[in-house]
Design an enzyme around this catalytic site. Sequence first.
Site, PDB file in Angstrom:
ATOM      1  N   ASP A 230       0.831  -1.194   0.000  1.00 40.49           N
ATOM      2  CA  ASP A 230       0.000   0.000   0.000  1.00 40.49           C
ATOM      3  C   ASP A 230       0.873   1.255   0.000  1.00 40.49           C
ATOM      4  O   ASP A 230       2.086   1.197   0.171  1.00 40.49           O
ATOM      5  CB  ASP A 230      -0.986  -0.002   1.162  1.00 40.49           C
ATOM      6  CG  ASP A 230      -1.865  -1.250   1.165  1.00 40.49           C
ATOM      7  OD1 ASP A 230      -2.356  -1.618   0.090  1.00 40.49           O
ATOM      8  OD2 ASP A 230      -2.028  -1.869   2.241  1.00 40.49           O
ATOM      9  N   ASP A 383      18.979  10.487  -7.178  1.00 37.09           N
ATOM     10  CA  ASP A 383      20.290  10.303  -6.558  1.00 37.09           C
ATOM     11  C   ASP A 383      20.151  10.483  -5.050  1.00 37.09           C
ATOM     12  O   ASP A 383      19.419  11.360  -4.574  1.00 37.09           O
ATOM     13  CB  ASP A 383      21.307  11.284  -7.148  1.00 37.09           C
ATOM     14  CG  ASP A 383      21.025  12.728  -6.787  1.00 37.09           C
ATOM     15  OD1 ASP A 383      21.768  13.302  -5.957  1.00 37.09           O
ATOM     16  OD2 ASP A 383      20.065  13.302  -7.345  1.00 37.09           O
ATOM     17  N   HIS A 412      -7.932   0.373   4.563  1.00 34.84           N
ATOM     18  CA  HIS A 412      -8.758   0.461   3.346  1.00 34.84           C
ATOM     19  C   HIS A 412     -10.161   1.002   3.646  1.00 34.84           C
ATOM     20  O   HIS A 412     -11.175   0.345   3.388  1.00 34.84           O
ATOM     21  CB  HIS A 412      -8.845  -0.909   2.675  1.00 34.84           C
ATOM     22  CG  HIS A 412      -7.514  -1.428   2.220  1.00 34.84           C
ATOM     23  ND1 HIS A 412      -6.739  -0.797   1.279  1.00 34.84           N
ATOM     24  CD2 HIS A 412      -6.807  -2.530   2.601  1.00 34.84           C
ATOM     25  CE1 HIS A 412      -5.619  -1.481   1.084  1.00 34.84           C
ATOM     26  NE2 HIS A 412      -5.636  -2.532   1.875  1.00 34.84           N
ATOM     27  N   HIS A 445      -5.303  -1.530  -3.028  1.00 35.97           N
ATOM     28  CA  HIS A 445      -4.214  -2.341  -2.462  1.00 35.97           C
ATOM     29  C   HIS A 445      -3.150  -2.557  -3.526  1.00 35.97           C
ATOM     30  O   HIS A 445      -3.463  -2.942  -4.655  1.00 35.97           O
ATOM     31  CB  HIS A 445      -4.734  -3.690  -1.972  1.00 35.97           C
ATOM     32  CG  HIS A 445      -3.636  -4.600  -1.506  1.00 35.97           C
ATOM     33  ND1 HIS A 445      -2.889  -4.347  -0.374  1.00 35.97           N
ATOM     34  CD2 HIS A 445      -3.132  -5.757  -2.025  1.00 35.97           C
ATOM     35  CE1 HIS A 445      -1.989  -5.308  -0.206  1.00 35.97           C
ATOM     36  NE2 HIS A 445      -2.114  -6.165  -1.198  1.00 35.97           N
ATOM     37  N   GLN A 590      -3.628  -7.774 -10.506  1.00 40.45           N
ATOM     38  CA  GLN A 590      -4.827  -7.060 -10.944  1.00 40.45           C
ATOM     39  C   GLN A 590      -5.641  -7.885 -11.941  1.00 40.45           C
ATOM     40  O   GLN A 590      -6.861  -7.738 -12.011  1.00 40.45           O
ATOM     41  CB  GLN A 590      -4.399  -5.731 -11.563  1.00 40.45           C
ATOM     42  CG  GLN A 590      -5.535  -4.858 -12.058  1.00 40.45           C
ATOM     43  CD  GLN A 590      -5.036  -3.607 -12.771  1.00 40.45           C
ATOM     44  OE1 GLN A 590      -3.827  -3.425 -12.943  1.00 40.45           O
ATOM     45  NE2 GLN A 590      -5.944  -2.756 -13.182  1.00 40.45           N
ATOM     46  N   LYS A 729       1.056  -6.406  -8.428  1.00 35.72           N
ATOM     47  CA  LYS A 729       1.645  -7.250  -9.468  1.00 35.72           C
ATOM     48  C   LYS A 729       2.852  -7.952  -8.841  1.00 35.72           C
ATOM     49  O   LYS A 729       4.009  -7.595  -9.088  1.00 35.72           O
ATOM     50  CB  LYS A 729       2.105  -6.416 -10.672  1.00 35.72           C
ATOM     51  CG  LYS A 729       0.972  -5.694 -11.417  1.00 35.72           C
ATOM     52  CD  LYS A 729       0.797  -4.287 -10.925  1.00 35.72           C
ATOM     53  CE  LYS A 729      -0.113  -3.442 -11.783  1.00 35.72           C
ATOM     54  NZ  LYS A 729      -1.407  -3.960 -12.080  1.00 35.72           N
ATOM     55  N   GLU A 790      -2.484  -8.206   7.080  1.00 33.84           N
ATOM     56  CA  GLU A 790      -3.391  -7.186   6.569  1.00 33.84           C
ATOM     57  C   GLU A 790      -4.684  -7.805   6.066  1.00 33.84           C
ATOM     58  O   GLU A 790      -5.783  -7.333   6.376  1.00 33.84           O
ATOM     59  CB  GLU A 790      -2.719  -6.403   5.443  1.00 33.84           C
ATOM     60  CG  GLU A 790      -3.663  -5.440   4.726  1.00 33.84           C
ATOM     61  CD  GLU A 790      -3.025  -4.757   3.529  1.00 33.84           C
ATOM     62  OE1 GLU A 790      -3.782  -4.267   2.654  1.00 33.84           O
ATOM     63  OE2 GLU A 790      -1.785  -4.696   3.459  1.00 33.84           O
TER      64      GLU A 790
END
Length: 876
Positions: A230, A383, A412, A445, A590, A729, A790
Site C-alpha cells: 500500500d 540520486d 482500506h 491495495h 490485478q 503485481k 493485513e
Amino acid sequence: MASPAAVNLAVHPDVNKSDHAGSNGAPKQSLKFVLLHGTLEVWIQKAECLPNMDIFSERMRQCFVAFGPFRKLFSKTEDHVEHHTEKKITSDPYVSVVLRGATVARTRVIKNEQNPEWNEHFSIPVAHDVAEVEFVVKDNDVLGAQFIGETKISAEYLLTQEVADRWFDLLGKDGKPCKPGARLKVSLSFRLAATDPLYKDGVGAGPNYSGVPYTYFPLHKGGRITLYQDADILDNSLPQIKLDGGLIFEHRRSWEEICLAILEAHHLVYIAGWSIYCETKLVRRTDKHLPEPAFYTLGELLKFKSRELVRVLLLVWDDKTSHRIIKNEGVMGTHDEETKRFFKHSSVQCVLAPRYADSKLSWVKQKVVGTLYTHHQKLVIVDTQGPGNFRKLTAFIGGLDLCDGRYDTPEHCLFRTLNTVHKDDYHNPTFPSNADSGGPRQPWHDLHCKIEGPAVYDVLTNFEQRWRRATRWHELGKNCRRVTRWHDDALADLDNISWILSPNKRIPYESPHTHDGLIVLDEDDPETWHVQVFRSIDSGSVKGFPKIDVVEAEKQNLVCGKNIAIDMSIHTAYIKAIRSAQHYIYIENQYFIGSSYAWPKYKNAGAHHLIPIELALKIASKIKAKERFAVYIVIPMWPEGVPDSSSVQEILYFQGQTLEMMYTIVAQALEEENMLGEFHPTDYLNFFCLGNREVKGEDECSPMNPPPENSSQMQAQKNRRFMIYVHSKGLIVDDEYIIIGSANINQRSMDGSRDTEIAMGAYQPHHTWAHKHDQPFGQIYGFRMSLWAEHMGGIEDCFLKPWSLECVRRVNSIAKGYWKQYTAEEVTEMKGHLLAYPIKVEDNGKVVALPGWEQFPDVGGRVLGSSSTLPDNLTT
C-alpha cells in the site's frame, strides 16, 4: 515407443533429402497428443524455392500507389518503392512456430526473397498438449500475411530424439506441396522441465547461481530491497513479525519514502508512469515532522526541485483519446494533458510518450499497437547519499502510479476518510459520481519496492532507452515548432559527474578490501540481496535495440518477432520462478488471464502466455509425487469499471475460462492418483478477493448530493460495503524469492510487444532453502506474513507453513467467513478483508457461480462474465 512419424524422421539421416511430413506429420498417420512441458530449442535456418505470392498483390499495389492518398499505405517497403525497377518483386517470407494454434516464436521478415536464410535460434518455454510442432511460412504484406506453406513434426518424437539440420517439404492447406521443391531446413530439440537442472534447487545454491537465464539484464549481487504494501501504513496497525537473526520485519511507507527521496535529490529525479498527476499529495498525515515541501502536491514538489537545479524528467504515457485542444480527459483519465500543461512554463521536462509501434511493422499493425496498448511502467529514480561524499542512485518500481486514487493504508477505509486524507482524492470508476455523492471510495491495495545497489543502473538504462526513443519525435519537431528545451544532454551523463557512482567507476570503502562502489551490502552480510531487472518492451519503445541483427539480438537475449526486437524477460522470470517452486506460491495481481490455447472454450483468444497452465502443472506434478503444494492467488472482485459493462464482462469471462482450465488439470491429477474424494482441487489451488465493510460513525457527514435511491451506489451505501481493488503485481515463491513490478498476468503485460512493463526479481542468498536446508525466515517471509496479517486481520501459527493442508483449509475457512460477513444483512466491522472468490469449484474442476451470488453484491454484473464483440487484444 516412437510414433510412425517419428520412425519416418529417424530413418532418414541424409540432410539433403526432404521428409514429407504431410498434414499430420507423416502421410496417413494419426499422431498421439503428448504434453511438451519444458524448453523447446529451435533453429530455423533457411528455405528454398518458395512461391511468389506477390504477383497479384504487386499489380494491385502499383495501381493504388499511383493515387497519392494511398501511396504510404500500399507502399510495401522502402526498398520496393525505391528499387522496384531493379529487382523482381516477390515474397517477403517469415516463419512462425505454432503449437496447437498458439504462435510461440516468429522469425524476422526477409524482404523480396524466395530462397531466404534466417539462421535464427529460439529457446521457447512450452507447456502444450500437442501432437505436432508446426512451422508455418507466410508472406508479410501490408493487408495481412499470406499463407505460403507449412510442415509439421511429431511431438512424441521430440520427447526422445532431436531433429538436426533436416529439410522438410512445405505443404499447402490441401496437404500437397505448395510448389515443387519448396522446403524448409530446421533443427529442434526438447528439454523436459521435470529433469532440467535449472529448476532443481529453487533459486539455486552457491556463488555460481546466475539468476534467470535468457534475460536482457543480468543478476546483480550486493543490493538491498525494501518491500512496501500500500501507499502508506499507520503506526502499530500491523503485528510484529520475527525474522531470523533476531530481526523484526519493518513496515515501511512507500509514498513517504519516495517523497523524501525526491526532496533529498541533488542532481536528478526521473519518473515514468502510466499516469502522473500533479495534484497528488504523497504525504497526508499532518502529524509527521517533515520539511514543509514534503506536504506539497507532487507537481509543486517537482517544480521546487527543478528550481534547485535538479534535473527533473517525466515520461508519461500519452493517451491518444485525450486531446490538448479540447481539454478532453481521455477514456482512461490519466491526466496526461493536464500534467503536461502544469509543467509548461517550468524547468521540469515532461514528455508525453505515445505507445509507438516499431516502424518496421505494417501500417495496420502500427495503428493497432498505438491505439490499444500503453506505457505501463511505474518508476522513480533519484540520486541519494552514497558512501562517504559520493552520491548513488536509488530506484522505486512496482504497481503504484503517482496519481489520484492510489493513496491508501491497510485499513482500506470506505467512508471514514472522505473528509480527511481522501477529501480531494475521491476515486471510484464503478459509479458515475464524485465525492459529494457520499462514497464509498474504491480502496486500493498495491505492492511496491525500493532498489539499491547495482541493479538500479539497469532501471536507469531502461529509462534512458525509453527517453531517447520518446524525445526523438520532439527533436524532429524543432524545425516546425518553437521548442527550445529539448536538448541532447537532458539526461545526466553520470560518467562525467565524478561524485555520482556509476557502473564505470570503482571506489574503495573505508575497509581493508576494495569493492565495487555500487555494492551496498557485502556478500557475507545476512541481509544482502541478489536482484535482477526484467521487462516487457520492444524496439518500438526504446532506442538501442539491434536493428534486424539476429546475432546481436540473441546475444542480448532479445526475441525477434518479425522485424522487431522484443524483451519479454518478465514472462521468462515468472516461468522460471514457478518451475523452481518446491512448496508454495503466493500471487497478488490485478488480472489473471492466460494459457488460452488450453481453455475449455474460446481457445483462440490469443492469451498464449504460460503462467496459469504452469501453475496448474506444478500442482499436478506435486500431486503425482505425493508432495504437498499450495497456490494462493488474490485478484480484484471485478476489474476496475462498471461490472456489467462489455469490457469488464469479457475480462471476467476470460478469467473464468482460465480458472476452469487450471482446476480441471488439478482435478485430473487427483483422479489419476486415486486421491479425488480424500482431497479437493481447492486443497491445492485457491482464488481470493478483498472487500471491506464499515459501520457508520456518529460524526460521519451526510452526502451533499446522494445517488438515486435504486442505484447500485445507493445499495453500496446502505450496505456499507465495497471491494478493495487489488492492483498488485507480485509473486512470492517458498518465502525465498519475490517478483514485484508493473506487469499484470495477462497477454498485454507478458507479450513484450504490447504494454511496456518493468519488474524486479530478488532473493536473499542467506535466506533460501538451499542455503539453510530448512525454511527461510528472511525479509520475503516477513513481507508475506505482513500481507497476510493485513488481509486476514492477524497472524496464526499455521501461516508459518503455507503449503500445509492445515494452512490451506484454515485460510479458506477465514476467507469464507469474511465473505459471509461481507454479504450478511447486518453491517458489522470487518477485522480482515480476505474474501473467498465467489465461485464454486466442483470435484471435476468445473467452475460455476456460487449459489445465490451469480452476480456481484450491490453492483451487479455476472461473476463469470460473458463474451462480447470487443477485440480480444483489448481485454486479454
